[in-house]
Each structure stands twice: as structure tokens, then as C-alpha cells.
Design an enzyme around this catalytic site. Structure first.
Site, PDB file in Angstrom:
ATOM      1  N   CYS A   1      -5.602 -26.309  15.126  1.00  0.00           N
ATOM      2  CA  CYS A   1      -6.774 -27.154  15.374  1.00  0.00           C
ATOM      3  C   CYS A   1      -6.438 -28.646  15.375  1.00  0.00           C
ATOM      4  O   CYS A   1      -7.124 -29.442  16.007  1.00  0.00           O
ATOM      5  CB  CYS A   1      -7.870 -26.842  14.358  1.00  0.00           C
ATOM      6  SG  CYS A   1      -8.546 -25.188  14.621  1.00  0.00           S
TER       7      CYS A   1
ATOM      8  N   GLY B   1       0.977   4.208   1.456  1.00  0.00           N
ATOM      9  CA  GLY B   1       1.312   5.080   2.581  1.00  0.00           C
ATOM     10  C   GLY B   1       0.293   6.177   2.816  1.00  0.00           C
ATOM     11  O   GLY B   1       0.200   6.712   3.914  1.00  0.00           O
TER      12      GLY B   1
ATOM     13  N   HIS C   1      -4.584 -19.993  12.988  1.00  0.00           N
ATOM     14  CA  HIS C   1      -5.950 -20.465  12.763  1.00  0.00           C
ATOM     15  C   HIS C   1      -6.802 -19.431  12.003  1.00  0.00           C
ATOM     16  O   HIS C   1      -7.472 -19.767  11.030  1.00  0.00           O
ATOM     17  CB  HIS C   1      -6.642 -20.841  14.077  1.00  0.00           C
ATOM     18  CG  HIS C   1      -8.101 -21.014  13.857  1.00  0.00           C
ATOM     19  ND1 HIS C   1      -8.626 -22.148  13.261  1.00  0.00           N
ATOM     20  CD2 HIS C   1      -9.139 -20.143  14.000  1.00  0.00           C
ATOM     21  CE1 HIS C   1      -9.927 -21.965  13.086  1.00  0.00           C
ATOM     22  NE2 HIS C   1     -10.260 -20.768  13.521  1.00  0.00           N
TER      23      HIS C   1
ATOM     24  N   PHE D   1      -2.990   6.103   3.044  1.00  0.00           N
ATOM     25  CA  PHE D   1      -3.992   5.727   4.038  1.00  0.00           C
ATOM     26  C   PHE D   1      -3.427   5.770   5.459  1.00  0.00           C
ATOM     27  O   PHE D   1      -4.066   6.276   6.380  1.00  0.00           O
ATOM     28  CB  PHE D   1      -4.497   4.320   3.706  1.00  0.00           C
ATOM     29  CG  PHE D   1      -5.643   3.877   4.545  1.00  0.00           C
ATOM     30  CD1 PHE D   1      -6.904   4.411   4.369  1.00  0.00           C
ATOM     31  CD2 PHE D   1      -5.466   2.901   5.521  1.00  0.00           C
ATOM     32  CE1 PHE D   1      -7.978   3.987   5.142  1.00  0.00           C
ATOM     33  CE2 PHE D   1      -6.527   2.464   6.293  1.00  0.00           C
ATOM     34  CZ  PHE D   1      -7.786   3.015   6.112  1.00  0.00           C
TER      35      PHE D   1
ATOM     36  N   CYS E   1      -6.047 -26.622  10.257  1.00  0.00           N
ATOM     37  CA  CYS E   1      -4.780 -25.931  10.532  1.00  0.00           C
ATOM     38  C   CYS E   1      -3.976 -26.629  11.636  1.00  0.00           C
ATOM     39  O   CYS E   1      -4.496 -27.457  12.385  1.00  0.00           O
ATOM     40  CB  CYS E   1      -5.022 -24.462  10.883  1.00  0.00           C
ATOM     41  SG  CYS E   1      -5.433 -24.139  12.606  1.00  0.00           S
TER      42      CYS E   1
ATOM     43  N   ASP F   1       0.872  -1.179   0.000  1.00  0.00           N
ATOM     44  CA  ASP F   1       0.000   0.000   0.000  1.00  0.00           C
ATOM     45  C   ASP F   1       0.908   1.228   0.000  1.00  0.00           C
ATOM     46  O   ASP F   1       2.062   1.178   0.436  1.00  0.00           O
ATOM     47  CB  ASP F   1      -0.957  -0.015   1.195  1.00  0.00           C
ATOM     48  CG  ASP F   1      -2.137   0.933   0.980  1.00  0.00           C
ATOM     49  OD1 ASP F   1      -2.170   1.646  -0.050  1.00  0.00           O
ATOM     50  OD2 ASP F   1      -3.031   0.981   1.851  1.00  0.00           O
TER      51      ASP F   1
ATOM     52  N   CYS G   1     -11.708 -27.248  10.984  1.00  0.00           N
ATOM     53  CA  CYS G   1     -10.473 -26.618  10.485  1.00  0.00           C
ATOM     54  C   CYS G   1      -9.335 -27.628  10.400  1.00  0.00           C
ATOM     55  O   CYS G   1      -9.199 -28.506  11.252  1.00  0.00           O
ATOM     56  CB  CYS G   1     -10.089 -25.457  11.392  1.00  0.00           C
ATOM     57  SG  CYS G   1      -8.626 -24.573  10.811  1.00  0.00           S
TER      58      CYS G   1
ATOM     59  N   ASP H   1      -7.847  -7.344   1.559  1.00  0.00           N
ATOM     60  CA  ASP H   1      -6.880  -7.443   2.654  1.00  0.00           C
ATOM     61  C   ASP H   1      -7.532  -6.875   3.889  1.00  0.00           C
ATOM     62  O   ASP H   1      -8.425  -6.028   3.789  1.00  0.00           O
ATOM     63  CB  ASP H   1      -5.618  -6.610   2.368  1.00  0.00           C
ATOM     64  CG  ASP H   1      -5.847  -5.143   2.658  1.00  0.00           C
ATOM     65  OD1 ASP H   1      -6.452  -4.452   1.815  1.00  0.00           O
ATOM     66  OD2 ASP H   1      -5.487  -4.677   3.755  1.00  0.00           O
TER      67      ASP H   1
HETATM   68  N1  GUN Z   1      -6.641   0.773   2.848  1.00  0.00           N
HETATM   69  C1  GUN Z   1      -7.945   0.782   3.172  1.00  0.00           C
HETATM   70  N2  GUN Z   1      -8.597   1.775   2.506  1.00  0.00           N
HETATM   71  C2  GUN Z   1      -7.677   2.405   1.754  1.00  0.00           C
HETATM   72  C3  GUN Z   1      -7.727   3.532   0.853  1.00  0.00           C
HETATM   73  O1  GUN Z   1      -8.774   4.138   0.627  1.00  0.00           O
HETATM   74  N3  GUN Z   1      -6.542   3.888   0.269  1.00  0.00           N
HETATM   75  C4  GUN Z   1      -5.369   3.224   0.523  1.00  0.00           C
HETATM   76  N4  GUN Z   1      -4.246   3.637  -0.082  1.00  0.00           N
HETATM   77  N5  GUN Z   1      -5.298   2.180   1.362  1.00  0.00           N
HETATM   78  C5  GUN Z   1      -6.436   1.783   1.967  1.00  0.00           C
HETATM   79 ZN    ZN Z   2      -7.722 -23.977  12.833  1.00  0.00          ZN
END
Ligand code: GUN
Ligand code: ZN
Length: 372
Positions: free
Chosen positions: A311, A96, A337, A98, A308, A94, A306, A268
Site C-alpha cells: 500500500c 495431519g 497486504h 484434518f 504495508c 497441525d 494500510c 489460523d
Molecule cells: N483445522 C481446522 N479444523 C481442524 C480440526 O478440527 N482438527 C485439526 N487437526 N485441524 C483443523
Molecule cells: Zn496494505
């Protein structure tokens, strides 16, 4: 040629969800996918071997944190982020933006970029679109994210409009600064807050800049879930079908399923790893707050379904004891887990798309997940 290429395999006849493959310099990712978060060049407490064992195909890391410490120059000297942390599969970073915005009063936004003070030592820095690309180039991630502004919620229309238009200009600056296109892909980020017409405007502007993938940002920032799903569904229709779509910062089981059904390919979230460290498991029967006294003498695994390492080997009573005693193994076992749970959920989602029964899968999943 782009560093990253999306291949659409099929769409689920029941839900419209997409099954695909993302070809990257560090291997092929099956989508839809959940990406574990490794903010500081580590998915907290997990070795790369452990991450692979639970089926992680790609991890996310953060420009802001690595720029502050240990510094992108040092990571470049080490041979890049893959070599530095010994993870040889794909990495997405990402930009930076945010993280800097969440510094609150410590930062100031201008057309040029964002000025802020370090959360570590108070030193002054500026991240611009060019700087975000420079840092991510040094890190050597497979996918780098554009420098954007995620508007807060709530925010007034005028502000959101100005902000999304600046985010488009910043994207063009990122693209102009990005030279290593053979080895690293740049993804643009759609903003526009909770205003449908502004989401459309942003999506049209962002996708007019030719890139190998696009993300939807500015969601899951405190708005009610029904608004988030409504805005998400509205935004996705303006994204090209032949490019991957990434919904940023979203990752509860509900959000993953609702996102996939609306055509999202990548997600994510820090949720599974964060709640693991304070003693909560996500299981096929819903959340298990293993800290609770109810589990003091429960000698069954966290999740009977599960597969893993946690578990297969340990009981709730034991994990509860570790968490109560603040033993690091407790956090580790719960992290293994929870990540396995979400990665397995996405494996099952991909199978259900393949078999054109994702809506049936969703109903069965939630019948158990929300049983209590
Ligand atoms: N992570 C969660 N939301 C955002 C977003 O709007 N911009 C960025 N760069 N990362 C994020
Ligand atoms: Zn598990």
C-alpha cells in the site's frame, strides 16, 4: 514444566475478551493472535523477513504435507523446521488428521489411526497418534497438535459421539508418546460437531488430560455462521481460563472478532493468502476484488489506511495488471497486504481489549467493512 505457558494479562470489561501472552521456546506471542499458514514450510511467496516486517509472531505448518514431502527425517537432518525454513520465531504444526480427512475416498479410519493414499504418488501410509507425535517431534515445532478426527458437517449424533470418544483416546496416546515436553508443547483438540452436549462431553474429556493448551476443532466446516458462533460460545465455557484457546481453521474478520469476544486467543486460516492469489484484497472498506474492471484506472492504494509495503508503493491499477497478466509479483503484493491487514486487525483488537472497548471497536470496524 511445560514448553509453553499462557499468561492472562486482562479481560476486556466491555466484551470479556482476553489479552494475554504465550511464552514459547522461540519467543513470546501477544494474544489474541492470527497465525499465517505455511503449509509446505513456506507462507506462500513470503520470506521470513517479510513475514516479520508485517508483524507475524508465529506461523503454522502441516504435518501431513511435510511428512509426504520432503519427509520429516530430512527436515530433522536439516536441524528441524525452524532451521530448514530459516524462521526463528514460534511454529505451530497441525497434526495431519484434518488434512488426511479431506482426502475423502483415499482414506480409512480405524481405532489405530488413519490409512490413506498419498495425494502425490498414490503410495499407502498410516498416520496414528504415535506417528503424528513422532513426525512433529522431528519437525521441532513449538506447539504440536494432537491427532484428532474432525467430523464432517452434517454428521449424525451417533457418529459424532463415537468419533469424539476416539479422539479422546487418541489424545491420551499422543500424550503418552510425547517425550520432548521441555521443548515442545502438545495441545488437545475438542470435537463434538454441532451437538452442544457432545461438545461439553468432549471438552470435559479433553481438558481432563493435563496439557498446556486446548483447541476447538470441527468448526467452519460448512455450517451456518450463527450455529458456529453458538457452538463456539457454548464450548469455550468448559475450557480452563489459565490455558490458551485456539480456534482451528477460522480467520475471516467477522470470525476473528466473534471468536475473540467469546474468549479465543489463537486463530489460523488460509483465507487471506488464498484469496490474495486469485486477486482479492481484504481492506478496511471491505473486500476489493482488484481483478475487476472497475479498478483498471484506479491509481490509489488497495487500502488508504494500510501501512504495508504494497500500500505504500503500488496502485490498484498496477496490481490488477499484474494479476491479469499472471505475474507472480501480483500474488506476492496481495499476500503481503492481506496478511498485514489481519495482523493489524489483531493489533487493534489487543489495544481495544486493553482499553475495555472491544465492542465499540467491532461496531466501528464493521460500519466501514460492510459499508457498500
Ligand atoms: N483445522 C481446522 N479444523 C481442524 C480440526 O478440527 N482438527 C485439526 N487437526 N485441524 C483443523
Ligand atoms: Zn496494505
Amino acid at each position: 514444566m511445560y514448553a509453553v505457558r499462557y499468561e492472562l494479562i486482562k479481560e476486556c470489561k466491555q466484551s470479556g475478551a482476553r489479552l494475554g501472552r504465550l511464552h514459547t521456546p522461540h519467543g513470546i506471542i501477544e494474544t489474541p493472535i492470527f497465525m499465517p499458514v505455511g503449509t509446505q514450510a513456506t507462507v506462500k511467496s513470503m520470506t521470513p523477513e517479510e513475514l516479520k516486517e508485517i508483524g507475524s509472531q508465529i506461523i503454522l505448518s502441516n504435518t501431513y504435507h511435510l511428512y509426504m514431502r520432503p519427509g520429516h527425517e530430512l527436515i530433522k537432518k536439516a536441524g528441524g523446521l525452524h532451521e530448514f525454513m530459516q524462521w526463528d520465531k514460534p511454529i505451530l504444526t497441525d497434526s495431519g488428521g484434518f488434512q488426511v480427512f479431506s482426502l475423502g475416498p483415499l482414506r480409512k479410519i480405524t481405532e489405530e489411526g488413519v490409512e490413506f493414499r498419498s495425494h502425490l504418488d498414490g503410495s499407502r501410509h498410516t498416520i496414528t497418534p504415535e506417528k503424528a507425535v513422532e513426525i512433529q517431534t522431528a519437525l521441532g515445532s513449538d506447539i504440536m497438535m494432537a491427532f484428532d478426527e474432525c467430523a464432517p458437517y452434517p454428521a449424525d449424533r451417533d457418529y459424532v459421539k463415537k468419533s469424539l470418544e476416539r479422539t479422546t483416546r487418541w489424545l491420551q496416546r499422543c500424550k503418552d508418546a510425547h517425550k520432548n515436553t521441555e521443548n515442545q508443547a502438545l495441545f488437545g483438540i475438542v470435537q463434538g460437531g454441532m451437538y452442544k452436549d457432545l461438545r461439553e462431553q468432549s471438552a470435559r474429556e479433553i481438558t481432563a488430560i493435563d496439557l498446556p493448551g486446548y483447541a476447538i476443532g470441527g468448526l467452519s466446516v460448512g455450517e451456518p455462521k450463527d450455529i458456529m458462533y453458538d457452538i463456539l460460545g457454548h464450548t469455550v465455557q468448559f475450557l480452563p481460563e489459565d490455558k490458551p484457546r485456539y480456534l482451528m481453521g477460522v480467520g475471516s474478520p467477522d470470525d476473528l472478532l466473534e471468536g475473540v469476544i467469546r474468549g479465543v486467543d489463537m486463530f489460523d486460516c488460509v483465507l487471506p493468502t488464498r484469496i490474495a492469489r486469485n486477486g482479492t484484497a481484504m481492506t478496511s472498506q471491505g473486500k476489493v476484488v482488484v481483478r475487476n474492471a472497475t479498478y483498471a484506472e484506479d491509481f490509489s492504494p488497495l487500502d488508504p489506511e494500510c501501512d504495508c509495503y504494497t500500500c505504500r508503493n503500488y496502485t490498484k491499477a498496477y496490481i490488477r495488471h499484474l494479476i491479469k497478466a499472471n505475474e507472480i509479483l501480483g500474488a506476492r503484493l496481495l499476500t503481503i497486504h492481506n496478511l498485514r491487514f489481519l495482523l493489524k486487525l489483531m493489533e487493534n483488537v489487543r489495544i481495544a481489549i486493553h482499553e475495555d472497548r472491544l465492542l465499540d471497536f467491532k461496531e466501528e470496524f464493521f460500519k466501514k467493512y460492510y459499508k457498500k
